[in-house]
Write an enzyme that holds these catalytic residues in place. Structure first.
Site, PDB file in Angstrom:
ATOM      1  N   ASP A  21     131.037 137.339  30.667  1.00  0.00           N
ATOM      2  CA  ASP A  21     129.697 136.804  30.482  1.00  0.00           C
ATOM      3  C   ASP A  21     129.404 135.780  31.560  1.00  0.00           C
ATOM      4  O   ASP A  21     129.997 134.702  31.563  1.00  0.00           O
ATOM      5  CB  ASP A  21     129.553 136.136  29.100  1.00  0.00           C
ATOM      6  CG  ASP A  21     129.496 137.160  28.001  1.00  0.00           C
ATOM      7  OD1 ASP A  21     129.017 138.282  28.261  1.00  0.00           O
ATOM      8  OD2 ASP A  21     129.961 136.852  26.892  1.00  0.00           O
ATOM      9  N   LEU A  22     128.532 136.129  32.429  1.00  0.00           N
ATOM     10  CA  LEU A  22     128.206 135.277  33.567  1.00  0.00           C
ATOM     11  C   LEU A  22     127.847 133.869  33.108  1.00  0.00           C
ATOM     12  O   LEU A  22     127.057 133.680  32.207  1.00  0.00           O
ATOM     13  CB  LEU A  22     127.011 135.888  34.312  1.00  0.00           C
ATOM     14  CG  LEU A  22     126.624 135.131  35.567  1.00  0.00           C
ATOM     15  CD1 LEU A  22     127.640 135.345  36.647  1.00  0.00           C
ATOM     16  CD2 LEU A  22     125.245 135.552  36.008  1.00  0.00           C
ATOM     17  N   ASP A  23     128.388 132.876  33.768  1.00  0.00           N
ATOM     18  CA  ASP A  23     128.079 131.469  33.477  1.00  0.00           C
ATOM     19  C   ASP A  23     128.395 131.091  32.043  1.00  0.00           C
ATOM     20  O   ASP A  23     127.788 130.173  31.493  1.00  0.00           O
ATOM     21  CB  ASP A  23     126.588 131.171  33.760  1.00  0.00           C
ATOM     22  CG  ASP A  23     126.299 131.212  35.243  1.00  0.00           C
ATOM     23  OD1 ASP A  23     127.257 131.300  36.032  1.00  0.00           O
ATOM     24  OD2 ASP A  23     125.123 131.163  35.608  1.00  0.00           O
ATOM     25  N   GLU A  24     129.328 131.774  31.418  1.00  0.00           N
ATOM     26  CA  GLU A  24     129.552 131.531  29.998  1.00  0.00           C
ATOM     27  C   GLU A  24     131.013 131.257  29.654  1.00  0.00           C
ATOM     28  O   GLU A  24     131.368 131.223  28.500  1.00  0.00           O
ATOM     29  CB  GLU A  24     129.065 132.731  29.166  1.00  0.00           C
ATOM     30  CG  GLU A  24     127.581 132.847  29.021  1.00  0.00           C
ATOM     31  CD  GLU A  24     126.977 131.757  28.157  1.00  0.00           C
ATOM     32  OE1 GLU A  24     127.635 131.302  27.213  1.00  0.00           O
ATOM     33  OE2 GLU A  24     125.838 131.371  28.421  1.00  0.00           O
ATOM     34  N   ARG A  47     132.852 125.855  22.886  1.00  0.00           N
ATOM     35  CA  ARG A  47     132.698 126.162  24.304  1.00  0.00           C
ATOM     36  C   ARG A  47     133.440 125.156  25.178  1.00  0.00           C
ATOM     37  O   ARG A  47     133.559 125.334  26.383  1.00  0.00           O
ATOM     38  CB  ARG A  47     131.195 126.178  24.638  1.00  0.00           C
ATOM     39  CG  ARG A  47     130.860 126.520  26.043  1.00  0.00           C
ATOM     40  CD  ARG A  47     131.001 128.015  26.333  1.00  0.00           C
ATOM     41  NE  ARG A  47     131.068 128.238  27.756  1.00  0.00           N
ATOM     42  CZ  ARG A  47     130.020 128.176  28.577  1.00  0.00           C
ATOM     43  NH1 ARG A  47     128.822 127.993  28.092  1.00  0.00           N
ATOM     44  NH2 ARG A  47     130.186 128.335  29.876  1.00  0.00           N
TER      45      ARG A  47
END
Lengths: 298, 298, 298, 298
Positions: free
Chosen positions: B240-243, D225
């Site tokens: 997941d890009l940028d995740e 996160r």
């Protein structure tokens, strides 16, 4: 956490016909009105205006006005005459600069490269509205690096004892050739003779702590006291070493796990950040000196 | 305001006979005791020990131990065998590294030089315990600059459409040659194929805002909303890009007077600071991945 | 930008059977292993372990271990005996506390309410693992406010000349009744006699600047110099006024537009933030004194 | 790291005869000159002037002028007439306020006391140029505390389903009685009907992250996160929930050792700091709304 906001457009490409008027003096009613009226009369459009008074009764007044005036360079003389006529009777001192005329600067260094290289790199990136016309170093190590940026490099060794000859060489290089001088971790004390002769503002950067640690080995002393913040201060140089008007300051957090080396490295990081901001603001005429204090329209 | 604390001694000159043991797994009583007992038994002196458990009942356990063991390289095999014998029954996963073995890295870039040059410059200064073995760029502009640091530079153009061939060339360059990859404002999306094939951690840096602004032109959108803080996030790259799991973040303050260009410039400054910290910590095995989160013993 | 992280669970409801072991002494191999082995042997589960050595050869060693041991209060005596047997031969000093036993504190104040009320309010919210058993004030103004929190308030006037009688009254109130004392902007200098007699740690908060400004009127002096950062320092009180080991520091940004009053107000805000952090950490045994420095496992 | 700079003198004792003129409209040459000329003509002395243009060609113009005019209250009508005559032809909108007239505010709360109490306490200390005329709460818990500050407290329960009756009661309380409303962690969504009917600015505070975490349980998601910064945003409320023009933002640092509870507590600390700044600036007419953005002359 403050940002370097070098210019309205870009430090690299300063717009033509953009002027900056700096006015200061004893506060009295009517100055803002007089200055803005004059500029409007002359056909200028005020782009931004910052004003500060230390006390509106008997205080000191400071105003920075950025304006657009078509054919500024041609009409400058008329404008200057109008400024004299309006502001002299009010007892105001003023300076007029053109944004397009980048300030010329000499950077003094001493072996440590972190502040020097950061300035050269930011200048190349277009973040600083200045032209580094020379680097003067009392150690020869950084010659190649500096010249790689296309900047002349002069090695002026400074002996331990009598420094007057070295200072004379520095004066010969700098005098009338630059608009200001940056001491980018230049580790020599400049004499008051030098400061007088150089005749332009000199900006210095040094480490700062809460509380201050005097004398040699400040990082070692800071470690001994368990300090949690390492700081840096950029200021104009006056005769009292490390004591001139402060332009900018910042800090970084440290812990007991940081060695004296770590503190020093962290300090270097803060230094280059703080110096870059101070220089950017100076280049755009955002800093007034007010006695031993400053007014910074950042 | 956090500092880069690259190493106990100096990132440049990592001490000999210094080992780092990373242990993680499902938390259960006795692990700290087992690990420290084993190290002591093997003649190692524990220099620092960081430990974290997400929950002491049913949580996940993480421990980083730095130790001194004379003739570490020679005795490594014995130590590894002892670790297997002790930690496998406890269900723990472990990694052993020697501080002296600097991590090899490939830096991917795309025209913008601020993160790339800052990393190369910090490496040269001895702030990062890594060796940049190559820079891979899809634009040719920075070749000379990079090679000036003595670092090989490979220009791998990436076409708009099918990128698989370009990615194959990148894999050919990087595969088995580096311990991790840094995306220093590399502006191409990497396929999940690439991530799988490259087989090493990939660290990315990108701008961050409160709130987030999705899609193109984030600085423009931030300006439209009147944001007062510009941030950057360094993270491990996942599909997941940028995740991916966040390693480090920081912010800088901006005002209404900052243009979109100013915001971008401020963002660049925060990016290089945040990336440098994340890379320093990764190089010293201070970062554990924990699902989509991280445990950072900074 | 650091956070107050008062406790693993909540400062208000400290878990039962949670112990904290603080160990320090001259560094030597095997301590971590000995301590963790002992705890495991006694049936304790290590929840978190922080360790620091000032130098792994000839340095000073510090370790904080938080553990879970069923029926801790009952088994405490056995544990203490085992600790003595293990740690005395290693030359280590140790302290054992139970998380459930909140520290008792006396807060000294002098008219200014910002630090005092912030502490009482945070205690009530459950952010601080302490019980304020009394407030001692040399001005009577805050009596009602303090008693509104259900906290006993003692007005002990301090005359200008001989303060020994007032200090004796303070000692009578505090002695053996509290585990530590907080000077929440208490504007009287405490004698070294007081510090000796009170026999518990005393935490003070005061303003800090880069650079420091000595003597009276520091905010005025800071204004005169154009400082851009206003700071605060929390520290343990030693005989040298304002010179003890630093626990925590922070700063806030100011500008030329701030008056001396504004600086003072900003300073007050930083003070209460910094003091709250220092107190939270002290309450959870996160702070070791190390000569005139500290080791803070925050 | 920004400071609350509530007023030129003291938020508590606003000077008499001090006026604030807020002017905005489409940028065009001559506005600064026209406004300052008018003020001087009317006998006013400009104390401070802040000006911003989003673009000096076709942009939007904003100016805040603080001035001293003897007998301001008496001469206000003449001044207003002159402003109309001068500024209407220039297409400018203006507002005139007297510093002495403190803004009246209603604070809405919902059980959580941290923002509410901090505001009441700062008001009492003289840090905020406002008078809290009422607190409206949908929970009854804080009644005693609020009334202890001498502030009327109204308990308006809000049922789960149809909230229109509750909102009508709130409107009845607030309408025409206050100059603005603060949502101090008020946990109910206000309808667009309410916003229309209340007719005054409404300031809200909410947590913010980089990146944003949508929906319920944001602190939990942030923890998942591995975020390293916890933030808060104060903004004017518009119909899009949590999406209005931002007045102020700030962040605090967190680590993997912080639990979700710790993150929440840290968030509360940032919230009260950010809200206090935003409110102070609003009270002193330092904030212009500019579409969905703001211009803040802090």
């Amino acid at each position: 956490m403050t940002t370097v906001r070098p210019t309205e457009a870009s430090a690299a490409h300063q717009p033509a016909d953009r002027g900056r008027l700096m006015v200061h003096g004893a506060d009295r009613p009517g100055i803002v009105s007089a200055v803005s009226g004059l500029l409007t009369e002359q056909g200028a459009n005020i782009i931004s205006l910052d004003q500060h008074s230390t006390d509106h009764e008997g205080g000191r007044f400071f105003q920075r006005t950025e304006f657009h005036l078509p054919d500024l360079t041609v009409r400058r003389r008329d404008l200057e005459q109008a400024l004299d006529e309006t502001l002299q009777p009010l007892g105001m001192t003023w300076t007029l600069t053109e944004a397009q005329q980048r300030k010329r600067v000499a950077i003094f260094a001493s072996k440590m490269d972190h502040c020097l290289l950061d300035l050269l790199w930011r200048e190349r990136r277009g973040e600083l509205a200045m032209t580094t016309t020379m680097v003067v170093d009392n150690h020869p190590d950084l010659a190649e690096e500096v010249r790689g940026f296309g900047v002349p490099y002069f090695h002026v060794p400074v002996p331990k004892g009598d420094k007057s000859e070295a200072e004379q060489r520095q004066i010969d290089l700098v005098k009338d050739n630059v608009d200001f001088v940056i001491l980018a971790r230049y580790m020599q004390i400049l004499s008051s003779d030098f400061l007088e002769n150089v005749g332009v503002p000199v900006i210095n950067i040094h480490h700062s702590f809460l509380p201050a640690f005097m004398g040699a080995g400040p990082y070692f002393k800071a470690k001994e006291r368990g300090v949690k913040l390492i700081g840096a201060t950029a200021h104009y140089v006056t005769e009292d070493l490390d004591e001139g008007p402060i332009i900018e300051q910042d800090v970084a957090r440290v812990t007991h796990a940081d060695t004296v080396d770590d503190l020093t490295r962290t300090g270097a990081d803060v230094e280059r950040r703080v110096l870059a901001r101070a220089v950017a603001w100076h280049c755009e005429d955002r800093v007034f000196r007010d006695g031993n204090s400053t007014v910074v329209f950042a």
